[in-house]
Design a protein around this motif. Structure first.
Motif, mmCIF file in Angstrom:
data_model
loop_
_atom_site.group_PDB
_atom_site.id
_atom_site.type_symbol
_atom_site.label_atom_id
_atom_site.label_comp_id
_atom_site.label_asym_id
_atom_site.label_seq_id
_atom_site.Cartn_x
_atom_site.Cartn_y
_atom_site.Cartn_z
ATOM 1 N N ASP A 341 -10.455 18.584 27.168
ATOM 2 C CA ASP A 341 -11.579 19.006 26.330
ATOM 3 C C ASP A 341 -11.063 19.374 24.937
ATOM 4 O O ASP A 341 -10.039 20.050 24.797
ATOM 5 N N LEU A 360 -11.750 8.784 27.247
ATOM 6 C CA LEU A 360 -12.087 10.202 27.373
ATOM 7 C C LEU A 360 -12.045 10.562 28.849
ATOM 8 O O LEU A 360 -12.777 9.987 29.656
ATOM 9 N N GLY A 363 -11.356 16.279 31.290
ATOM 10 C CA GLY A 363 -11.839 17.550 30.757
ATOM 11 C C GLY A 363 -12.588 18.344 31.807
ATOM 12 O O GLY A 363 -13.184 17.787 32.736
ATOM 13 N N TYR A 368 -14.950 16.205 24.748
ATOM 14 C CA TYR A 368 -13.783 15.593 24.112
ATOM 15 C C TYR A 368 -13.974 15.456 22.608
ATOM 16 O O TYR A 368 -13.050 15.652 21.827
#
Length: 458
Positions: A341, A360, A363, A368
């Motif tokens: 993140d 991405l 997280g 992101y």
């Protein structure tokens, strides 16, 4: 000749002056290894007597016999002169150390502290090796090793004392000892530094002031020092290298780090995209090898700084980063992985080359890209949404066209807008869009007509 008719006091002073001059002249000299003995400390091993004090130990021919210290000694410097003065290996009997007091930054033909570098290696090929402990004791506070030819200088002995400046051209300097000198720097362009020990760079900050190449020697290396990149730097060779200290980009509006060693590089300490008091700088990572940044990437100055990746491999960002000038990916076939993140900072994300990939993933809350940041890409790029959930962004711009507000995802994902540029199971929630110029014109015309109608009613 001094007249004997001079008063006794004057005669005494004159003799003292002559004595000092004679001693100074004798001490400020080259002492040349004559390749007949092996004892570094023996007068017979040298032409002109053994070097000590304000002398320079000179080696001007290929090695025949190897010098060995039989007792500790202090000299201005070591000078390997001429194209054939290679193959030397200076050793000791037990633990004897060699103290170097020269203050010159070049010392081409130095004969004293003021004109001699601590070590000057002029060989155009071959290797000279130092296997004894070295004590850097320049009164200037910095000692200099110069590799002026294309040969190699290897220092295996532990180095202590002053700061160390490395200067050279096309040659190689390799530091293999457990060193404790104050700080290290590379101060001329073109040379290669091989870091052969995790402690090779001493106790202080390592500064690269000129365009240079570094390598990890003898295996993978973990460097604890803070590193300042004040010159464009290339990491080459085979072995992986990890920087546990901070890495600071400095001194240029566009500083580059090229990572092309087989094992790749890890930046485990914090990464400052510019030095203190700077703003608007760009730090570019390029090369053919993978780069992992596990430290926090920050602006480092008084204003935003940009992180750019132009390498042909993978740049992975593994922390919550705070840089604010944005992220650019500018070479086809490259990949940036946001593995945490906040990995992409708070600025806009721009994929300006074709067939690049942004991934991405991993997280905890799938944030992101900053909520207010824009994502720009081409329709040949790929964005891997490797998560379950939604990442909110500002604008989504594809081929310079702002997309409508709503959710976006891969084809078959169930998003409001399914596009082939997206892969994976996640969604992007786009909260803002810029109307096209024609839209602005229509809105303006509508407002004008409305105002005219209002005036007519009035």
């Amino acid at each position: 000749m001094i007249s004997t008719s001079l008063p006794v006091k004057t005669l005494f002073c004159s003799l003292a002056i002559v004595s000092v001059m004679t001693i100074g002249t004798a001490q400020a000299a080259l002492k040349t290894w004559n390749n007949t003995g092996t004892d570094f400390n023996a007068a017979g091993s040298w032409t002109g007597g053994s070097p000590s004090g304000n002398n320079v130990a000179s080696f001007n021919a290929a090695a025949v016999t190897q010098p060995k210290l039989s007792s500790p000694v202090s000299v201005s410097g070591l000078f390997f002169s001429g194209t054939g003065s290679s193959g030397y290996d200076i050793t000791n009997t037990t633990t004897e150390a060699l103290t170097l007091t020269g203050t010159s930054t070049s010392g081409s033909s130095g004969t004293s502290d003021s004109s001699a570098a601590a070590i000057r290696n002029e060989i155009s090929s071959g290797t000279n090796t130092i296997d004894v402990p070295l004590v850097l004791s320049s009164t200037s506070g910095t000692s200099t090793f110069v590799q002026s030819g294309a040969g190699t200088l290897v220092v295996n002995g532990a180095i202590s004392g002053n700061a160390l400046s490395l200067r050279g051209g096309a040659g190689v300097i390799q530091l293999n000892g457990v060193n404790s000198f104050a700080a290290a720097s590379i101060d001329t362009a073109g040379e290669t530094l091989v870091i052969g020990n995790n402690s090779a760079l001493g106790a202080g900050t390592f500064t690269i002031n000129s365009t240079s190449t570094i390598q990890a020697g003898g295996g993978s290396r973990i460097i604890p020092n803070a590193v300042v990149l004040a010159g464009n730097t290339t990491i080459s060779g085979v072995n992986a290298i990890t920087f546990n200290g901070s890495v600071t980009s400095s001194g240029s509006n566009s500083r580059t780090l090229t990572v092309s060693n087989t094992g790749g590089a890890t930046l485990a300490g914090n990464v400052f995209l510019q030095e203190a008091a700077a703003t608007g700088r760009t730090f570019t990572i390029l090369g053919t090898s993978a780069v992992n940044i596990t430290g926090v990437v920050t602006d480092g100055g008084t204003g935003p700084a940009l992180l750019k990746y132009t390498g042909s491999n993978v740049l992975t960002l593994n922390n919550t980063n705070t840089y604010s000038g944005g992220t650019q990916e500018t070479i086809s076939g490259s990949t940036i992985v946001a593995n945490h993140d906040g990995a992409l900072g708070s600025g806009n994300i721009s994929l300006t080359a074709a067939t690049v990939t942004l991934t991405l993933q991993n997280g905890a809350v799938n944030n992101y890209i900053a909520n207010s940041a824009n994502l720009s890409l081409l329709n040949t790029d790929t964005v891997n949404l490797n998560y379950n959930g939604t990442d909110t962004i500002g604008e989504l711009i594809i081929n310079n066209v702002a997309q409508a507000i709503g959710t976006y995802g891969a084809v078959g994902s169930g998003a409001m807008n399914e596009l082939p540029e997206f892969m994976g199971t996640g969604f992007l929630n786009v909260t803002a869009s810029i109307p096209e110029p024609a839209t602005w014109m229509l809105m303006g015309v509508g407002l004008l007509l409305g105002a005219q109608r209002l005036r007519r009613k009035s």
